[in-house]
Write an enzyme that holds these catalytic residues in place. Structure first.
Site, PDB file in Angstrom:
ATOM      1  N   GLU A 151      86.731 116.658 -25.437  1.00  0.00           N
ATOM      2  CA  GLU A 151      87.576 115.758 -26.239  1.00  0.00           C
ATOM      3  C   GLU A 151      89.065 115.981 -25.986  1.00  0.00           C
ATOM      4  OE1 GLU A 151      88.337 113.501 -28.333  1.00  0.00           O
ATOM      5  OE2 GLU A 151      86.414 112.725 -28.997  1.00  0.00           O
ATOM      6  N   ASP A 152      89.848 114.912 -26.037  1.00  0.00           N
ATOM      7  CA  ASP A 152      91.302 115.064 -25.870  1.00  0.00           C
ATOM      8  C   ASP A 152      92.064 114.819 -27.172  1.00  0.00           C
ATOM      9  OD1 ASP A 152      90.733 112.247 -25.845  1.00  0.00           O
ATOM     10  OD2 ASP A 152      92.779 111.929 -25.159  1.00  0.00           O
TER      11      ASP A 152
ATOM     12  N   SER B 121      82.158 107.895 -27.791  1.00  0.00           N
ATOM     13  CA  SER B 121      83.504 107.304 -27.829  1.00  0.00           C
ATOM     14  C   SER B 121      83.681 106.370 -29.012  1.00  0.00           C
ATOM     15  CB  SER B 121      83.707 106.516 -26.529  1.00  0.00           C
ATOM     16  OG  SER B 121      84.844 105.694 -26.618  1.00  0.00           O
ATOM     17  N   ALA B 122      84.922 106.275 -29.500  1.00  0.00           N
ATOM     18  CA  ALA B 122      85.233 105.344 -30.584  1.00  0.00           C
ATOM     19  C   ALA B 122      85.416 103.925 -30.065  1.00  0.00           C
ATOM     20  CB  ALA B 122      86.524 105.789 -31.276  1.00  0.00           C
TER      21      ALA B 122
ATOM     22  N   ASP C 267      83.878 112.413 -24.469  1.00  0.00           N
ATOM     23  CA  ASP C 267      84.688 111.321 -24.978  1.00  0.00           C
ATOM     24  C   ASP C 267      85.112 110.508 -23.747  1.00  0.00           C
ATOM     25  OD1 ASP C 267      86.493 109.832 -26.686  1.00  0.00           O
ATOM     26  OD2 ASP C 267      88.118 111.025 -25.800  1.00  0.00           O
ATOM     27  N   LEU C 268      85.554 109.273 -23.940  1.00  0.00           N
ATOM     28  CA  LEU C 268      85.913 108.430 -22.782  1.00  0.00           C
ATOM     29  C   LEU C 268      87.418 108.418 -22.519  1.00  0.00           C
ATOM     30  CD1 LEU C 268      85.000 106.255 -20.652  1.00  0.00           C
ATOM     31  CD2 LEU C 268      85.487 104.557 -22.413  1.00  0.00           C
ATOM     32  N   ASP C 269      88.150 107.770 -23.453  1.00  0.00           N
ATOM     33  CA  ASP C 269      89.589 107.573 -23.261  1.00  0.00           C
ATOM     34  C   ASP C 269      90.319 108.916 -23.283  1.00  0.00           C
ATOM     35  OD1 ASP C 269      89.540 104.667 -23.255  1.00  0.00           O
ATOM     36  OD2 ASP C 269      89.114 104.782 -25.393  1.00  0.00           O
TER      37      ASP C 269
ATOM     38  N   LYS D  40      85.779 109.292 -36.087  1.00  0.00           N
ATOM     39  CA  LYS D  40      86.151 110.703 -35.921  1.00  0.00           C
ATOM     40  C   LYS D  40      87.334 110.985 -36.846  1.00  0.00           C
ATOM     41  CE  LYS D  40      85.030 110.323 -30.988  1.00  0.00           C
ATOM     42  NZ  LYS D  40      85.534 110.305 -29.610  1.00  0.00           N
TER      43      LYS D  40
ATOM     44  N   THR E 157      92.955 105.797 -20.073  1.00  0.00           N
ATOM     45  CA  THR E 157      93.173 104.457 -20.607  1.00  0.00           C
ATOM     46  C   THR E 157      94.222 104.438 -21.708  1.00  0.00           C
ATOM     47  OG1 THR E 157      91.151 104.986 -21.739  1.00  0.00           O
ATOM     48  CG2 THR E 157      91.007 103.246 -20.091  1.00  0.00           C
TER      49      THR E 157
ATOM     50  N   LYS F 255      95.398 108.129 -30.755  1.00  0.00           N
ATOM     51  CA  LYS F 255      94.350 108.671 -29.882  1.00  0.00           C
ATOM     52  C   LYS F 255      93.093 109.016 -30.670  1.00  0.00           C
ATOM     53  CE  LYS F 255      96.991 110.287 -25.964  1.00  0.00           C
ATOM     54  NZ  LYS F 255      97.539 111.434 -25.238  1.00  0.00           N
TER      55      LYS F 255
HETATM   56  C1  BG6 Z   1      89.416 105.583 -28.571  1.00  0.00           C
HETATM   57  C2  BG6 Z   1      90.877 105.614 -28.158  1.00  0.00           C
HETATM   58  O1  BG6 Z   1      88.640 106.180 -27.575  1.00  0.00           O
HETATM   59  O2  BG6 Z   1      88.983 104.236 -28.756  1.00  0.00           O
HETATM   60  C3  BG6 Z   1      91.723 104.868 -29.168  1.00  0.00           C
HETATM   61  O3  BG6 Z   1      91.321 106.958 -28.051  1.00  0.00           O
HETATM   62  C4  BG6 Z   1      91.181 103.444 -29.352  1.00  0.00           C
HETATM   63  O4  BG6 Z   1      93.068 104.829 -28.748  1.00  0.00           O
HETATM   64  C5  BG6 Z   1      89.710 103.514 -29.753  1.00  0.00           C
HETATM   65  O5  BG6 Z   1      91.907 102.764 -30.361  1.00  0.00           O
HETATM   66  C6  BG6 Z   1      89.084 102.131 -29.920  1.00  0.00           C
HETATM   67  O6  BG6 Z   1      89.068 101.496 -28.696  1.00  0.00           O
HETATM   68  P1  BG6 Z   1      88.723  99.962 -28.452  1.00  0.00           P
HETATM   69  O7  BG6 Z   1      88.548  99.887 -26.950  1.00  0.00           O
HETATM   70  O8  BG6 Z   1      87.462  99.654 -29.170  1.00  0.00           O
HETATM   71  O9  BG6 Z   1      89.872  99.158 -28.941  1.00  0.00           O
HETATM   72 MG    MG Z   2      89.977 110.314 -26.293  1.00  0.00          MG
END
Ligand code: BG6
Ligand code: MG
Length: 219
Positions: A170-171, A115-116, A10-12, A146, A18, A46
């Protein structure tokens, strides 16, 4: 258990912190709407998509807005978020992540982003990690969020991996559930009490030993 060959990140909150930028940007939007937005409320966002995040904020404030206003706020939030991202560099990679990526590459493992976020690619570029990834699946590629396993299953497909050969870092609770729903090994990065459903939990990547990863690889 199958040997682990593919490592999905996962990224964030896993590669970079972030969450603090999402928080600042959402707080500004929430305040404009007259809705109180705390760090605790931020936990609910999150791993959740941008659209769903705004829905949650509106639910917290018990507020309804028009579709046009909804879109305007989404755009403005993202503009603010991107202004923070703009200043990111390699110093924002979370401790131990780079070592883990290098170890996996050296072992011949595949590395995937799951990542989302729709901003995943510019973030990876900013922090200089793009070259490590064999496949990137982000918020632009999936239609289900997710805990649906779509994002991780697509990552497996793009690297010709079977789900049981994949491990997910994943967090977020929703992310751990998505990994479990995909039939993959789930590794929580964060607090054990929060990420109860994960197969293993570590506070951060500095706590994950090479011996532990070797065991999964040679199972
Ligand atoms: C997820 C974050 O990775 O991405 C969420 O944990 C965030 O907080 C989601 O809302 C969507 O991100 P973005 O950058 O497309 O607004
Ligand atoms: Mg995350």
């Amino acid at each position: 258990m199958q040997k682990i060959r593919t490592y999905i990140f996962d990224l964030d909150g896993v590669i970079v912190d972030t969450a603090k930028y999402h928080f600042q940007a959402w707080k500004k939007s929430a305040e404009e709407l007259g809705i109180e937005f705390t760090k605790d409320s931020n936990e609910l966002l999150k791993g959740v998509s941008r659209i769903r995040s705004l829905e949650i904020i509106l639910e917290l404030g018990n507020k309804k807005i028009s579709d046009a206003e909804f879109d305007r706020i989404l755009n403005e939030k993202n503009k603010n978020y991107l202004s923070y991202i703009e200043k990111m560099d390699a110093s924002e990679i979370l401790p131990g992540v780079l070592d883990a990526l290098k170890w996996i590459k050296n072992e011949g493992g595949k590395i995937v982003l799951g990542s989302a976020s729709k901003n995943a690619k510019p973030i990876l570029e900013k922090v200089g990690l793009m070259e490590y990834f064999d496949a990137i699946v982000d918020g632009n590629d999936v239609s289900k969020v997710k805990p649906d396993p779509e994002v991780f299953l697509l990552g497996a497909e793009r690297t010709n991996s079977k789900p049981e050969e994949c491990l997910v870092f994943e967090d977020a609770i929703a992310g751990i559930q998505a990994a479990n729903n995909a039939g993959m090994l789930s590794i929580g990065i964060g607090e054990k009490e929060v990420l109860k459903e994960a197969d293993y939990v570590f506070a951060d990547f500095t706590q994950i030993s090479k011996e532990f990863l070797e065991k999964l690889e040679n199972n």
